[in-house]
Design a protein around this motif. Structure first.
Motif, PDB file in Angstrom:
ATOM      1  N   LEU A  99       0.830  -1.200   0.000  1.00 56.84           N
ATOM      2  CA  LEU A  99       0.000   0.000   0.000  1.00 56.84           C
ATOM      3  C   LEU A  99       0.865   1.251   0.000  1.00 56.84           C
ATOM      4  N   GLN A 100       1.951   1.233   0.744  1.00 59.54           N
ATOM      5  CA  GLN A 100       2.862   2.377   0.774  1.00 59.54           C
ATOM      6  C   GLN A 100       3.532   2.564  -0.585  1.00 59.54           C
ATOM      7  N   ALA A 101       3.914   1.461  -1.222  1.00 58.08           N
ATOM      8  CA  ALA A 101       4.552   1.561  -2.535  1.00 58.08           C
ATOM      9  C   ALA A 101       3.610   2.148  -3.574  1.00 58.08           C
ATOM     10  N   LEU A 102       2.310   1.897  -3.427  1.00 59.45           N
ATOM     11  CA  LEU A 102       1.327   2.376  -4.408  1.00 59.45           C
ATOM     12  C   LEU A 102       0.896   3.817  -4.154  1.00 59.45           C
ATOM     13  N   GLN A 103       1.225   4.361  -3.004  1.00 59.16           N
ATOM     14  CA  GLN A 103       0.737   5.686  -2.631  1.00 59.16           C
ATOM     15  C   GLN A 103       1.153   6.734  -3.652  1.00 59.16           C
ATOM     16  N   GLY A 104       0.187   7.368  -4.282  1.00 57.30           N
ATOM     17  CA  GLY A 104       0.444   8.439  -5.237  1.00 57.30           C
ATOM     18  C   GLY A 104       0.999   7.986  -6.571  1.00 57.30           C
ATOM     19  N   LEU A 105       1.177   6.691  -6.772  1.00 61.64           N
ATOM     20  CA  LEU A 105       1.776   6.205  -8.021  1.00 61.64           C
ATOM     21  C   LEU A 105       0.900   6.527  -9.216  1.00 61.64           C
ATOM     22  N   GLU A 106      -0.419   6.569  -9.028  1.00 60.40           N
ATOM     23  CA  GLU A 106      -1.306   6.839 -10.167  1.00 60.40           C
ATOM     24  C   GLU A 106      -1.053   8.222 -10.771  1.00 60.40           C
ATOM     25  N   ARG A 107      -0.540   9.166  -9.971  1.00 57.96           N
ATOM     26  CA  ARG A 107      -0.277  10.512 -10.492  1.00 57.96           C
ATOM     27  C   ARG A 107       0.978  10.548 -11.368  1.00 57.96           C
ATOM     28  N   SER A 108       1.994   9.787 -11.000  1.00 56.16           N
ATOM     29  CA  SER A 108       3.220   9.782 -11.797  1.00 56.16           C
ATOM     30  C   SER A 108       3.203   8.725 -12.900  1.00 56.16           C
ATOM     31  N   TYR A 109       2.247   7.825 -12.820  1.00 55.90           N
ATOM     32  CA  TYR A 109       2.151   6.732 -13.799  1.00 55.90           C
ATOM     33  C   TYR A 109       0.719   6.682 -14.329  1.00 55.90           C
ATOM     34  N   PRO A 110       0.261   7.772 -14.970  1.00 52.41           N
ATOM     35  CA  PRO A 110      -1.156   7.860 -15.362  1.00 52.41           C
ATOM     36  C   PRO A 110      -1.573   6.820 -16.388  1.00 52.41           C
ATOM     37  N   LEU A 111      -0.623   6.276 -17.149  1.00 54.51           N
ATOM     38  CA  LEU A 111      -0.991   5.296 -18.163  1.00 54.51           C
ATOM     39  C   LEU A 111      -1.723   4.112 -17.529  1.00 54.51           C
ATOM     40  N   LEU A 112      -1.257   3.686 -16.365  1.00 54.19           N
ATOM     41  CA  LEU A 112      -1.896   2.577 -15.662  1.00 54.19           C
ATOM     42  C   LEU A 112      -2.622   3.061 -14.416  1.00 54.19           C
ATOM     43  N   GLY A 113      -3.009   4.332 -14.382  1.00 50.66           N
ATOM     44  CA  GLY A 113      -3.686   4.881 -13.212  1.00 50.66           C
ATOM     45  C   GLY A 113      -4.869   4.063 -12.729  1.00 50.66           C
ATOM     46  N   PRO A 114      -5.792   3.672 -13.618  1.00 57.22           N
ATOM     47  CA  PRO A 114      -6.946   2.890 -13.149  1.00 57.22           C
ATOM     48  C   PRO A 114      -6.541   1.555 -12.531  1.00 57.22           C
ATOM     49  N   TYR A 115      -5.509   0.945 -13.066  1.00 52.22           N
ATOM     50  CA  TYR A 115      -5.085  -0.359 -12.566  1.00 52.22           C
ATOM     51  C   TYR A 115      -4.338  -0.226 -11.241  1.00 52.22           C
ATOM     52  N   ILE A 116      -3.655   0.900 -11.052  1.00 53.42           N
ATOM     53  CA  ILE A 116      -2.995   1.148  -9.766  1.00 53.42           C
ATOM     54  C   ILE A 116      -4.040   1.343  -8.672  1.00 53.42           C
ATOM     55  N   LEU A 117      -5.072   2.100  -8.983  1.00 52.38           N
ATOM     56  CA  LEU A 117      -6.139   2.299  -7.995  1.00 52.38           C
ATOM     57  C   LEU A 117      -6.898   0.993  -7.746  1.00 52.38           C
ATOM     58  N   LYS A 118      -7.087   0.224  -8.761  1.00 51.30           N
ATOM     59  CA  LYS A 118      -7.742  -1.077  -8.586  1.00 51.30           C
ATOM     60  C   LYS A 118      -6.920  -1.964  -7.661  1.00 51.30           C
ATOM     61  N   LEU A 119      -5.604  -2.011  -7.878  1.00 49.03           N
ATOM     62  CA  LEU A 119      -4.744  -2.804  -7.008  1.00 49.03           C
ATOM     63  C   LEU A 119      -4.771  -2.265  -5.582  1.00 49.03           C
ATOM     64  N   ARG A 120      -4.756  -0.948  -5.442  1.00 45.67           N
ATOM     65  CA  ARG A 120      -4.793  -0.363  -4.105  1.00 45.67           C
ATOM     66  C   ARG A 120      -6.078  -0.770  -3.379  1.00 45.67           C
ATOM     67  N   ALA A 121      -7.206  -0.733  -4.086  1.00 43.05           N
ATOM     68  CA  ALA A 121      -8.474  -1.126  -3.465  1.00 43.05           C
ATOM     69  C   ALA A 121      -8.446  -2.595  -3.052  1.00 43.05           C
ATOM     70  N   GLN A 122      -7.833  -3.440  -3.886  1.00 44.13           N
ATOM     71  CA  GLN A 122      -7.750  -4.864  -3.550  1.00 44.13           C
ATOM     72  C   GLN A 122      -6.881  -5.092  -2.318  1.00 44.13           C
ATOM     73  N   VAL A 123      -5.764  -4.353  -2.211  1.00 43.18           N
ATOM     74  CA  VAL A 123      -4.896  -4.487  -1.041  1.00 43.18           C
ATOM     75  C   VAL A 123      -5.597  -3.971   0.207  1.00 43.18           C
ATOM     76  N   GLN A 124      -6.335  -2.863   0.066  1.00 45.77           N
ATOM     77  CA  GLN A 124      -7.094  -2.347   1.209  1.00 45.77           C
ATOM     78  C   GLN A 124      -8.111  -3.373   1.701  1.00 45.77           C
ATOM     79  N   THR A 125      -8.761  -4.033   0.774  1.00 48.44           N
ATOM     80  CA  THR A 125      -9.707  -5.090   1.162  1.00 48.44           C
ATOM     81  C   THR A 125      -8.991  -6.211   1.894  1.00 48.44           C
ATOM     82  N   GLN A 126      -7.821  -6.571   1.392  1.00 48.07           N
ATOM     83  CA  GLN A 126      -7.026  -7.627   2.044  1.00 48.07           C
ATOM     84  C   GLN A 126      -6.669  -7.243   3.484  1.00 48.07           C
TER      85      GLN A 126
END
Length: 690
Positions: A99-126
């Motif tokens: 979760l820490q590694a993903l923090q803010g990554l969607e802003r610097s890596y917009p190409l995969l922004g939706p997938y980064i947020l999707k992964l973050r949501a999955q980790v939060q659920t975990q």
């Protein structure tokens, strides 16, 4: 999402290679002794180009390398990719760190922004955290991404579901939304189930969806057509025929009804419907196929159908003449004279050549197969013609000419069964019918992935990073719905294989043009001939003294690597065992309880059965493989009729076309796996091309 393997504690330190990089960096730059040259070397070591190929190389890095690259790589693209892959790698065991590694990554890596947020949501659920804010962020920030459908599904925002489905109808999450809406809104169930019938035919529950649809009251004729189309695409022609009969009578539905009946052994009714199509739709393009089938089904009016084809659909005339020539000799000279380069003419010449050879007239047989090889060098029949050209030339003492004929087959048709037979005839170490089991080839080495040849930037990035399930989902929406180009077919095949749908992948690759440059890619071969169930096959073949690549080739032909495959006659599993055969072998192995749907068990039973028929035929792979398909009783009968001295001649005389084709395909599979295993064979083939 797929991820690199989770690290052990000892893997949390950067590898020696990375430590050396850092130390060398400070030595070169800090020491100042080498100046600008050192900086150039340093950039060459650290810099990774933000290309798909660089992403593929990065995804094969170990855990510590990913962590290092995520922090200190010179270019931003590598740091972003490494952070994403690093988070995926540690998420199963270290979700908080991920979760820490993903923090803010969607802003610097917009190409995969939706997938980064999707992964973050999955980790939060975990972690037991509430992921709803992350899913809402995805909805608000990336309105152009179909991943929004996954956010709507996760949030249960059913008010947004209809618009989402309409916008991305082929995206898998949209079809899952439709499935859920059908349950939540029974009054609207037909609407949502029809959505799945049209756009979700890849779903594993599609049969249940179609059954539910047929059970609904008040289906219209148009509804039945949509359901029929789904059954047609799934090759369930009996059901499709019934539904098309109650659908709007368009030229397409009438043709599909007729063809479905034709394929389910109802030729008289099919003929009547084909004739109706000609009368009712005089301008329809469906007339072309209807006319070809009528040449076969209505011999009394063949000449009229052939005349219509010649005037309106001349490209199909050779096929129709071939069908006519199969039963009426008067059409044969017409076919040979007018279309000498056609596959149909090649098939006719082969019959004539075989008859001449059997009569002892080898020069005439040689002349006929030479015509096929020279006039139609790219069709499959040319490989057969080339091999037998060499065989018959050898019988006449024309050794050099025979060697050249076999080399031609290997050059022009290197993937074919007859290439294997030609290689054996030339003395290459590829085994013969009685020698295959004595060989113990190594397993083919895994091929490095390659970048996709086309597609959006997001699709290419996902695939390059190994996120093949997400890439497959995106392609369902992004790829063409009809008339795919060769590149589209190739991408579809790669993605289908990446989610273990090898049957679909093989079908797509088979449709590639013979001269397509895509066939030269290494991932073409590895996708067409995948190496799977390696552990299960190794265990079974070591126990039963079998060539593992032959078993791999047999599985590819029997079930296309689908553990749940069931044939129309009831054969089940990877090696397609009949229940009664499985019971006999299980008793031999002392298995009181077993599951034919379990790959390990099925391969164990199938391998033992193959060992039994090999023992019966004294290690002769030709007779054993034929017995696996047609039964030992039939093979015994054929051996009595045709002898066993000349195996090549025996195979050509098998009276069951299905068994003859089966044996050739299994051994062709074996040959192509052997080529992957023994790279020296590829070197020999390349030397022939020089």
């Amino acid at each position: 999402m797929s991820a690199p393997s989770s690290p052990s504690t000892s893997q949390t330190r950067p590898p020696a290679r990375s430590l050396w990089r850092r130390r060398r960096t400070w030595f070169l730059v800090g020491g100042g002794g080498l100046g600008a040259a050192a900086v150039v070397v340093l950039l060459g070591i650290w810099w990774r180009s933000p290309t798909p190929e660089a992403a593929i190389a990065l995804r094969q890095s170990d855990f510590a390398e990913l962590r290092w690259q995520s922090r200190f790589a010179m270019d931003a693209a590598t740091r972003q990719r490494a952070r994403f892959l690093y988070a995926l790698a540690i998420a199963p065991d270290q979700p908080q760190a991920a979760l820490q590694a993903l923090q803010g990554l969607e802003r610097s890596y917009p190409l995969l922004g939706p997938y980064i947020l999707k992964l973050r949501a999955q980790v939060q659920t975990q972690l037991g955290q509430d992921p709803r804010e992350t899913w809402r962020q995805l909805l608000n920030t990336y309105p152009e991404s179909p991943v929004q459908a996954e956010a709507v599904l996760a949030l249960g925002q059913w008010d947004l579901a209809p618009a989402t489905i309409q916008r991305w109808p082929r995206y898998p999450a949209s079809n899952e939304l439709a499935r859920q809406l059908a349950k939540r809104q029974p009054a609207e169930a037909k609407r949502w189930l029809l959505q799945i019938a049209q756009f979700g035919r890849y779903r594993f529950d599609i049969d249940a969806v179609l059954s539910e649809l047929q059970a609904l009251p008040n289906l219209t004729a148009r509804d039945r057509q949509q359901i029929a189309d789904a059954y047609w695409q799934r090759d369930d022609y009996a059901t499709a025929a019934d539904l098309y009969a109650r659908s709007p009578q368009t030229d397409e539905t009438l043709y599909r009804q007729a063809r479905s009946l034709d394929l389910t052994s109802q030729p008289e009714v099919a003929r009547t419907l084909y004739q109706q199509l000609l009368q009712r739709f005089p301008q329809s393009p469906e007339r072309e196929r209807a006319l070809v089938h009528l040449v076969r089904l209505d011999p009394a009016n063949r000449d009229r159908y052939l005349q219509l084809l010649e005037r309106q659909f001349a490209l199909s005339l050779p096929e129709a003449l071939g069908l006519a020539a199969a039963t009426e000799p008067r059409y044969r000279p017409i076919l040979l004279q007018r279309f000498p380069a056609s596959p149909e003419a090649a098939a006719l010449r082969w019959q004539q050549a075989w008859q001449q050879a059997e009569a002892g007239n080898l020069p005439q047989a040689i002349a006929l197969v030479t015509q096929t090889r020279d006039r139609s060098p790219t069709i499959e029949a040319a490989a057969q013609a080339g091999f037998w050209l060499g065989r018959w030339q050898t019988q006449l003492g024309q050794t050099d000419a025979a060697q050249a004929a076999w080399q031609w087959v290997l050059q022009q048709h290197p993937d074919s069964y007859y290439a294997w037979r030609s290689a054996a005839a030339l003395g290459w170490p590829v085994g013969d019918f009685s020698q295959v089991q004595a060989q113990q080839p190594a397993w083919p080495q895994a091929q490095s992935p390659q970048a996709l040849p086309a597609g959006s930037a997001v699709l290419k990035e996902l695939y390059a990073l190994g996120q093949t399930e997400d890439a497959w989902r995106l392609w369902q929406q992004e790829g063409p719905s009809r008339d795919p180009s060769p590149s589209d077919r190739f991408i579809s095949a790669l993605l289908e294989a990446s989610i273990s749908r090898y049957d679909r992948a093989a079908s797509l690759l088979k449709g590639l043009p013979i001269d397509s440059p895509l066939r030269q890619r290494s991932d073409f071969v590895s996708t067409l001939y995948p190496v799977v169930f390696k552990e299960e096959i190794t265990a079974a073949t070591q126990r039963d003294r079998l060539n593992p690549l032959l078993v791999l080739g047999l599985i590819r032909q029997e079930s296309r690597f689908l553990p749940g495959a069931t044939s129309v006659v009831g054969a089940r599993g990877l090696m397609q065992l009949m229940p009664e055969t499985a019971a006999e072998v299980a008793a031999e192995l002392g298995l009181q309880q077993y599951d034919l749907g379990d790959p390990q068990t099925n391969i164990q039973l199938g391998s033992r059965y193959l060992r039994n028929v090999l023992d019966y035929w004294r290690e002769d792979s030709l007779f054993a493989i034929a017995s696996y398909n047609a039964g030992p009783g039939n093979v015994e009968n054929w051996v009595r009729r045709f002898g066993r001295r000349d195996r090549d001649r025996w195979l050509e005389q098998i009276p069951f076309p299905e068994t003859r084709d089966y044996v050739e395909k299994v051994l062709s599979n074996y040959w192509n796996y052997l080529r992957q295993s023994d790279r020296s064979l590829e070197q020999r083939l390349q030397q022939l091309d020089r």
